[in-house]
Design a protein around this motif. Structure first.
Motif, short mmCIF file in Angstrom:
data_model
loop_
_atom_site.label_atom_id
_atom_site.label_comp_id
_atom_site.label_asym_id
_atom_site.label_seq_id
_atom_site.Cartn_x
_atom_site.Cartn_y
_atom_site.Cartn_z
N CYS A 827 0.83 -1.11 -0.24
CA CYS A 827 0.11 -0.08 -0.02
C CYS A 827 0.77 1.21 0.14
O CYS A 827 1.70 1.33 0.80
N THR A 828 0.55 1.99 -0.92
CA THR A 828 1.48 3.29 -0.96
C THR A 828 0.61 4.57 -0.93
O THR A 828 -0.61 4.57 -1.85
N ALA A 829 0.91 5.54 -0.14
CA ALA A 829 0.20 6.86 0.08
C ALA A 829 1.20 7.91 -0.36
O ALA A 829 2.19 8.02 0.19
N ARG A 830 0.85 8.80 -1.12
CA ARG A 830 1.68 9.92 -1.84
C ARG A 830 0.64 11.23 -1.82
O ARG A 830 -0.58 11.22 -2.17
N ASN A 831 1.28 12.47 -1.50
CA ASN A 831 0.71 13.68 -1.87
C ASN A 831 2.08 14.42 -2.01
O ASN A 831 3.17 14.00 -2.36
N VAL A 832 2.06 15.89 -2.09
CA VAL A 832 3.00 16.61 -2.81
C VAL A 832 4.03 16.95 -1.89
O VAL A 832 5.23 17.36 -2.31
#
Length: 845
Positions: A827-832
């Motif tokens: 599971c991968t979570a990404r924002n700026v």
């Protein structure tokens, strides 16, 4: 030196297939090298052997090959000649002391074949019945071998005959080289006679390369060749010295003779002498340029002096004498006409030359003679210029619009010496076309002026328009002055028209009524019956204006009173029209007057620069500037008294920003933000400067940024890149104000707070849930990666991928798991701001 003997042929003619022999006998002391230059430009130097064995050069004796020979004496022999051997062959002999050359021209032709049964072109060849070949008018080119072939059915036989044609190459009777010395100015005879068969042709070549032929005339030269070949040169000069070459040619060869001519300078030629000059009678146009040539020669170089018709030397400042003796003068006048003498002098002698110059009159020319329109105010003076260039001085004549000649004797007109026409006290009838004529013996020129008389229509009391009306009130038994001041050009005539068409001119003096010279109507002891409509009429050449007065005679008086406040303050905005109100009531109707800050009084209906006092009492100020600031007084008066109202105009101030931000503005990333910059000033110009340096200087939309009409800056979906200082600048013509706002964007990278164990076991056919709970600002994008590298992205709505169910909160539910679902899930979570990930290995058993 290459010897030229009687057997040396400089031109040879042969037949293709035959042999050619070219002599080049050299006489010299010491070693000599001999070179032959072929027609194609190539050079041969002994020893040499051509690729086709047709040409061989050897300094040792005679070299005998199959086709070519070159003897030790320089002779070139070509066997079995071809057409390509045509051209000039040049033999060059040289040693340490110098070089010499000899050229030979070779002409080869194809052998002719004559058949007994075929006619021959030219009929010079004829075969008789017995087989004899007859050649008529044999030439040198007919030499060679002739072969007769006789044949029948039994066989053939042949016989050859070698024909020799007697011919002699040209031989010049004089010496081949000769030096001749003659004195300057004498006559030279350079002889060159030649013998040969056929008779040779003689030509001469001068030192400058000019070709001269017998009995040929060449313009511009002092040379001539007589029919016997003698070159004649008259009046020898230094330019005639040099090498002259005589050439004698015929079909057999060519012969040359070179003469070196030396010219000795004589005392007579050294004397100053004018060799070239202008024509003895020269004409020049008046006002043009004079150029007289005087070219002199001598040794030493002579000095040139000019004498003008005024008996003065050419050293006058008006004249210019160039180094070559040319006399030059600009703008020739009549006094330059006469005899000019050029003197050339040196230590040995002098010479002179006279030229008579005649100055020719030119047609007079009026400067700037384009059609012009001159406008003059009625009653003023007009000036019409007529500047003329010409000689002899032209006579100037003016023609009036009535086609009559104008004389200076009248009081109306005056003609100056320079041709200018003055017209005094112009009237309407003086308008029209005036023509200036300039004449002399050579011709005439003219210029036309259009004179227009300007008039201004009358205006009464400064009111615009042809008809105006005014209501006037007065008390019974009192005196009333009704003004009718008329202006215009010319000065208008004023009359008053009373009821029953009674006309009173200005001035008029009656028992109870008087019309003054300025047009004012003066009524003594007013009666109620005097109430009526009175008309003032002003007339001039420009038209007519009327002022209709409604006169009311009252029995009672009501003091003036204001409808507006007595004091009022207004802000002055540069360039924006202002209207100042002043409403006054009373009986009789009060007369309203505005008094400007400078003290100027404006009556009702009057105009003054930017100010206009309307009949309803309002004062209009057009395009005001800061200088219009001050106190404006409105006065209302009648017989009962006077009231006053004051309006204060203050200069505008720089805009003030009403709202302030005392602390930084914080906002969560992704939300919208509005930054206010409000000002009560009008008009005002807003400018926003973003943290990135971008400037938004008008209401506009630029991507996520929007500037509203009231100056508010709106930012949609703010991100961390929007943090920083925002500057709002409000400005008008009086100054500017600044507002700086610090913006903080609340955001942090994603972090997975709940995830499955590193190793997770699931029973076959029993659903298993893999959690992935994420926190972060802005909201992170969550994605699952399955063992087969498939990437599943979480969305706001639940999604089903085969037996895999993806929950909006980020959980991955595998329904009815099978052994093939075994593997590594991430599971991968990404924002700026960053990325976080968790992985788990799923065993399905």
């Amino acid at each position: 030196m290459i010897e030229s003997r009687n057997d040396t042929r400089l031109s040879q003619v042969g037949v293709v297939g035959g042999g050619i022999r070219m002599n080049c006998s050299v006489r010299s002391s010491g070693n000599v090298s001999v070179k032959w230059m072929l027609p194609d430009g190539s050079k041969l130097e002994a020893p040499y052997r051509s690729s086709d064995n047709r040409i061989t050069a050897s300094p040792n004796g005679l070299t005998n090959l199959s086709k070519m020979q070159v003897a030790s004496n320089g002779t070139l022999i070509i066997y079995h000649s071809q057409l390509s051997d045509n051209g000039y062959y040049k033999c060059v002999a040289g040693n340490q002391h110098g070089a010499d050359s000899l050229a030979t021209k070779v002409t080869l032709t194809r052998p002719s074949v004559v058949h007994a049964d075929a006619p021959t072109p030219g009929r010079r060849f004829l075969i008789l019945a017995n087989g004899t070949l007859r050649i008529t008018s044999a030439t040198y080119t007919d030499r060679g071998v002739y072969k007769c072939i006789s044949s029948n059915a039994a066989g053939a036989d042949a016989a050859s005959v070698h024909l020799m044609v007697a011919a002699l190459p040209p031989v010049i009777q004089q010496l081949r080289r000769e030096n001749i010395t003659l004195s300057e100015g004498s006559i030279a005879y350079l002889n060159c006679s030649a013998t040969g068969a056929p008779p040779p042709t003689i030509s001469w070549t001068t030192p400058y390369g000019t070709q001269l032929w017998p009995s040929q005339f060449v313009s511009g030269t002092n040379t001539f060749v007589f029919p016997n070949g003698t070159l004649y040169i008259r009046h020898l000069g230094q330019v005639d010295a040099g090498k002259y070459e005589c050439t004698a040619t015929n079909t057999v060869g060519i012969s040359l003779r070179a003469l070196s001519l030396t010219v000795i300078q004589s005392v007579a030629s050294a004397r100053a002498r004018i060799t070239s000059s202008s024509a003895q009678k020269t004409e020049v146009i008046y006002g043009g340029r004079l150029q007289l040539d005087c070219v002199a020669s001598g040794d030493p170089e002579p000095r040139v002096i000019w004498r003008t018709p005024s008996k003065n030397s050419s050293r006058s400042r008006r004249y210019v004498v160039f180094d070559n003796g040319t006399l030059f003068l600009n703008e020739v006048g009549m006094r330059e006409q006469g005899n000019y003498t050029c003197y050339a002098e040196n230590q040995i002698g002098k010479d002179e030359m006279k030229v008579h110059v005649k100055v020719v009159s030119d047609v007079p020319v009026i400067r700037n003679k384009t059609y012009e329109v001159v406008r003059v105010m009625y009653g003023e003076s007009a000036s019409l210029k007529c500047s003329v260039k010409g000689e002899v001085n032209p006579h100037i004549l003016w023609i009036s619009p009535t086609n009559r000649a104008i004389t200076s004797a009248s009081d109306k007109y005056l003609i100056h010496n320079d041709g200018t026409l003055f017209i005094h006290n112009v009237q309407r009838f003086d308008g029209g076309n005036y023509t200036c004529l300039a004449r002399n013996s050579a011709g005439q020129d003219k210029k036309v002026y259009r004179l227009e008389i300007l008039v201004s229509p009358p205006a009464i009391n400064g009111l615009r328009g042809s008809t105006n009306s005014l209501k006037v009130s007065a008390m019974r038994d009192q005196r009333k002055l009704i003004h009718c001041e008329a202006t215009g050009t010319p000065v208008p005539r004023v009359i008053w028209v009373l009821p029953e068409n009674v006309v009173l001119p200005a001035p008029y003096y009656g028992a109870r009524m008087t019309v003054h010279r300025n047009g004012t109507l003066d009524i003594q002891s007013l009666k109620v019956t005097d109430a009526a409509f009175l008309t003032c009429i002003a007339q001039n050449e420009g038209g007519e204006a009327k002022l209709i007065i409604q006169l009311d005679v009252l029995d009672t008086i009501e003091k003036p009173r204001l409808r507006s406040p007595k004091m009022e303050s207004l802000s002055l905005t540069v360039g924006r029209t202002l209207t100042l109100n002043c409403s006054v009531e009373g009986s009789p109707a009060p007369q309203v007057t505005w008094v400007l800050p400078g003290g100027t009084a404006l009556m009702s209906g009057s105009r003054f620069t930017k100010f206009f006092h309307k009949t309803d009492g309002t004062l209009v100020i057009s395009n005001p500037a800061l200088s219009e600031a001050g106190n404006y007084r409105c006065l209302g008066r009648n017989a009962g008294g006077q009231v006053e109202r004051t309006v204060v105009l203050s200069p505008g101030r720089k805009p003030e920003i009403n709202n302030r931000y005392n602390s930084p503005v914080s906002i969560i990333s992704g939300e919208s933000l509005q930054l206010h910059c409000l000002s009560a000033s009008d008009p005002v110009h807003f400018t926003w400067t973003l943290p990135s340096g971008v400037v938004l200087n008008r209401p506009q939309r630029a991507g996520r940024y929007t500037v509203l009409q009231n100056g508010t800056l709106s930012i949609q979906q703010a991100s961390v890149y929007d943090r920083g200082s925002y500057t709002c600048r409000t400005a008008n013509e009086y100054g500017s104000s600044l507002l700086t706002i610090s913006v903080i964007i609340i955001a942090y990278p994603p972090r997975i707070t709940s995830s499955p164990a590193a190793t997770t076991y699931a029973r076959r056919g029993v659903a298993v849930q893999l959690n992935c709970v994420v926190v972060g600002i802005p909201k992170a994008e969550v994605a699952w990666e399955t063992p087969d590298r498939t990437r599943l992205i979480v969305s706001p709505q639940p999604r089903l991928f085969g037996n895999k169910y993806l929950h909006p909160q980020g959980s991955l539910i595998i329904q009815n798991p099978m052994p093939k679902d075994t593997g590594f899930y991430r599971c991968t979570a990404r924002n700026v701001l960053g990325v976080d990930s968790r992985g788990a290995y799923l065993h399905v058993y």
